[in-house]
Design a protein around this motif. Structure first.
Motif, short mmCIF file in Angstrom:
data_model
loop_
_atom_site.label_atom_id
_atom_site.label_comp_id
_atom_site.label_asym_id
_atom_site.label_seq_id
_atom_site.Cartn_x
_atom_site.Cartn_y
_atom_site.Cartn_z
N GLU A 345 0.86 -1.18 0.00
CA GLU A 345 0.00 0.00 0.00
C GLU A 345 0.89 1.23 0.00
O GLU A 345 1.74 1.40 0.88
N LEU A 346 0.77 2.08 -1.04
CA LEU A 346 1.65 3.24 -1.22
C LEU A 346 1.21 4.34 -0.26
O LEU A 346 0.07 4.79 -0.31
N SER A 347 2.16 4.81 0.60
CA SER A 347 1.89 5.89 1.55
C SER A 347 2.73 7.11 1.17
O SER A 347 3.59 7.07 0.28
N ALA A 348 2.50 8.25 1.90
CA ALA A 348 3.24 9.50 1.62
C ALA A 348 4.71 9.35 1.96
O ALA A 348 5.59 9.84 1.24
N ASP A 349 5.01 8.62 3.06
CA ASP A 349 6.43 8.42 3.42
C ASP A 349 7.15 7.60 2.36
O ASP A 349 8.31 7.89 2.00
N GLU A 350 6.46 6.59 1.87
CA GLU A 350 7.11 5.77 0.84
C GLU A 350 7.32 6.57 -0.43
O GLU A 350 8.35 6.43 -1.10
N ALA A 351 6.35 7.45 -0.79
CA ALA A 351 6.52 8.28 -1.98
C ALA A 351 7.69 9.24 -1.80
O ALA A 351 8.51 9.46 -2.71
N GLN A 352 7.82 9.83 -0.60
CA GLN A 352 8.94 10.74 -0.32
C GLN A 352 10.27 9.98 -0.36
O GLN A 352 11.27 10.49 -0.88
N ARG A 353 10.25 8.76 0.17
CA ARG A 353 11.50 7.97 0.14
C ARG A 353 11.88 7.64 -1.29
O ARG A 353 13.06 7.66 -1.66
#
Length: 629
Positions: A345-353
């Protein structure tokens, strides 16, 4: 060798001279003390004084060598010349072609200085005169005869040269023996070499006998020089006992060899009896050996083929295992990624990382691009530097080719090439694989060109030295010719003065004759006047006239004789003067022709020497070029 440099010409050199003297005694004593080994033990004892006087001599005793004999002197001079030539004597040796050579003081001093330097490279004449140093060195070395200082002041005189030649020959023999001992490692090394091996073979016994003889000879001679007769007799007894023991060993060895020889004869006889079937067996053995060799070759080929197939199978198996492991790893990776994508599940932290990871990868890409550009720049600079060095190498090779062509080293069939290919060509295809500039050449520089150039350099150097010697000799000849011309000019001047004196004497004699004729004329006039006065008295007149005519006839006869003598002497003097002038003119023309020929020969030699110096400069340039490679 002990040092002879000043001021160390003392105890060390005396010890060295004594050891060498004993060494020379070893070589000479084989005739006086050797003989047969069995007779050595049976010789009667002689007094030590008699042995010393016969074997070595004492200082001041008469020299037994035939120093004044021409053949002996010629052999001694030849020995001296051979030693000087073999040991690098660097002075002129014009006397080598003269059998009856007598040296000048300078030549003798140069030769002796060279010989003393062979004993001690640091030897110098020092503050003393050469005559004093010469006598001191020979006295220190133990020369058994007296050398007069007066002889050294007139080296080439007939009474001095034979004694000095004998002393120099003695020193040359000493140096030659010292060189041989040095090459063999000394007497201790020679003795050890005789004792190597062991066993009871005939060769080892011979070596052992030689070793014992040399050991006995050295000890006996030292005892002989020291005057120790007891030790000398004990050595003789030990030497005889050792040879008796060795004789028993030799007899035992001969008996064993005889038994072995008999056994071998029996074996040979047995082989002859069984040799009837030998040809057939040999033929069968040859066939079997041929078949065995063929079979071994076939087996070896099969083994090589099997080994090749096994290596191929092993390589293919490794490739197959690697491929299988790669396929299994790829399947596992795909399976893992599928599971991750299905459950992620794609989250904002993962997108920033992911964005940060992208920026990091972009930075790495930029750094890799910059590093690649820098490496390309360095590669370009290295390529330019290589190109510059290749151009320098090509220029150097071009200069080398020009100089080698001028020296007739190129092409390989040139006069001085001697069949060696001196070409140097830059192979640009090897530049990428070369470790140095020398590897980029098509010719083996270090293995072929450099040894050939070194040999040519030595040859040219030798010819240059010969040409320098010839130039010096020609300069001496020119100087002698000039001196002869000056002497001829002096003789011409003397003959001219003599001619003038003779002409002056002739003029004076002519004036004297003319004065005498004038006196006779006056007397004739006086006689005529007296006759005129006596005409009045005919008898007296006739008497006086007869006396005057008789006197006149005598005077005329005397005048004619004196005139004839004078003319004869004058013509003889004139002929002598003309002959002398003719000879002087001919000699002057001959000297002029010789001087002109000598100048032409000098000019040719100077041109040759200049060419040789040019060759030496080329060799120096070539050496620098090869050193740079």
């Amino acid at each position: 060798r002990s040092s002879m440099g000043r001021p160390s010409l003392g105890a060390g050199l005396k010890n060295s001279g004594a050891s060498r003297k004993s060494d020379i005694g070893l070589t000479k004593s084989r005739q006086s003390m050797g003989g047969s080994t069995a007779a050595a033990a049976e010789q009667p004892r002689r007094s030590s004084a008699a042995r010393r006087s016969s074997a070595y001599g004492v200082r001041g005793a008469a020299d037994p060598r035939p120093l004044g004999d021409k053949d002996y002197m010629s052999n001694a001079i030849r020995t001296l010349i051979d030693y000087l030539m073999n040991n690098g004597y660097d002075q002129r040796m014009d006397f080598a072609a003269n059998k009856g050579w007598r040296p000048t003081g300078r030549d003798f001093q140069n030769i002796c200085t060279f010989l003393f330097a062979q004993l001690d490279p640091n030897w110098q004449c020092g503050a003393n005169k050469f005559e004093d140093e010469f006598i001191m060195v020979f006295k220190t070395l133990g020369y058994p005869y007296t050398i007069s200082k007066t002889s050294l002041s007139a080296v080439g005189s007939p009474h001095a040269w034979p004694q000095l030649l004998g002393a120099v020959e003695w020193l040359v023999e000493l140096l030659s023996y010292d060189s041989e001992v040095a090459l063999s490692g000394g007497h201790s090394a020679a003795t050890a070499a005789f004792g190597e091996g062991g066993g009871a073979s005939g060769e080892n016994m011979t070596r052992e006998g030689d070793r014992r003889f040399i050991d006995y000879l050295g000890k006996a001679y030292r005892s002989f020089l020291a005057g120790d007769d007891d030790t000398y007799e004990a050595l003789e007894q030990d030497f005889a006992a050792s040879f008796a023991e060795q004789t028993g060993e030799v007899r035992a060895l001969v008996a064993s060899k005889d038994s072995e020889h008999a056994r071998l004869l029996r074996e040979i006889e047995a082989e002859k009896q069984t040799g009837a079937t030998l040809p057939g067996k040999k033929e069968k053995l040859a066939v079997l050996e041929s078949d065995h060799e063929k079979l071994c070759d076939f087996v070896e080929k099969l083994r090589e083929h099997c080994a090749t197939l096994e290596s191929k199978v092993a390589a293919k198996q490794k490739d197959l295992d690697a491929e299988k492991s790669d396929v299994d790893a790829a399947k596992e990776t795909v399976k893992t990624l599928k599971n991750r994508v299905g459950t992620q599940e794609l989250s904002a932290d993962e997108a920033q990382r992911m964005v940060a990871e992208k920026e990091r990868l972009e930075r790495n890409l930029n750094e890799a691009t910059a590093y690649h550009q820098a490496m390309r720049q360095k590669a370009w600079e290295a390529d330019m530097e290589l190109q510059r060095r290749v151009e320098d190498l090509e220029r150097a090779v071009h200069g080398y080719t020009a100089q080698a062509t001028a020296l007739q080293l190129l092409p390989h069939e040139a006069k001085n090439a001697a069949g060696v290919d001196f070409r140097m060509v830059v192979n640009k295809e090897k530049l990428t694989q070369a470790t140095c500039l020398g590897d980029a050449l098509c010719t083996d520089v270090k293995g072929v060109v450099l040894p050939a150039l070194t040999q040519f350099k030595e040859l040219v150097g030798g010819k240059a030295n010969q040409l320098r010697g010839s130039a010096n000799l020609l300069a001496d000849q020119e100087e002698h010719s000039q001196e002869a011309g000056e002497e001829a000019a002096v003789q011409l001047e003397e003959l001219t003065q003599r001619k003038q004196k003779l002409e002056e004497a002739l003029r004076r004699e002519k004036e004297g004759v003319e004065a005498a004729l004038a006196e006779r004329g006056k007397e004739h006039e006086e006689i005529e006047e007296a006759m005129n006065m006596l005409r009045d008295n005919p008898a007296e007149r006739e008497r006086k006239r007869a006396a005057q005519q008789k006197r006149l006839a005598e005077l005329k006869s005397q005048f004619e004789e004196q005139a004839e003598t004078h003319e004869t002497e004058a013509s003889r003097a004139q002929e002598q003067i003309l002959g002398a002038l003719t000879q002087i003119a001919d000699y002057k023309a001959h000297v002029g022709r010789q001087l002109q020929d000598l100048k032409d020969y000098h000019q040719d030699r100077y041109s040759t020497i200049a060419q040789a110096e040019t060759d030496e400069s080329l060799k120096t340039h070539t050496d620098h070029l090869l050193a740079g490679m």
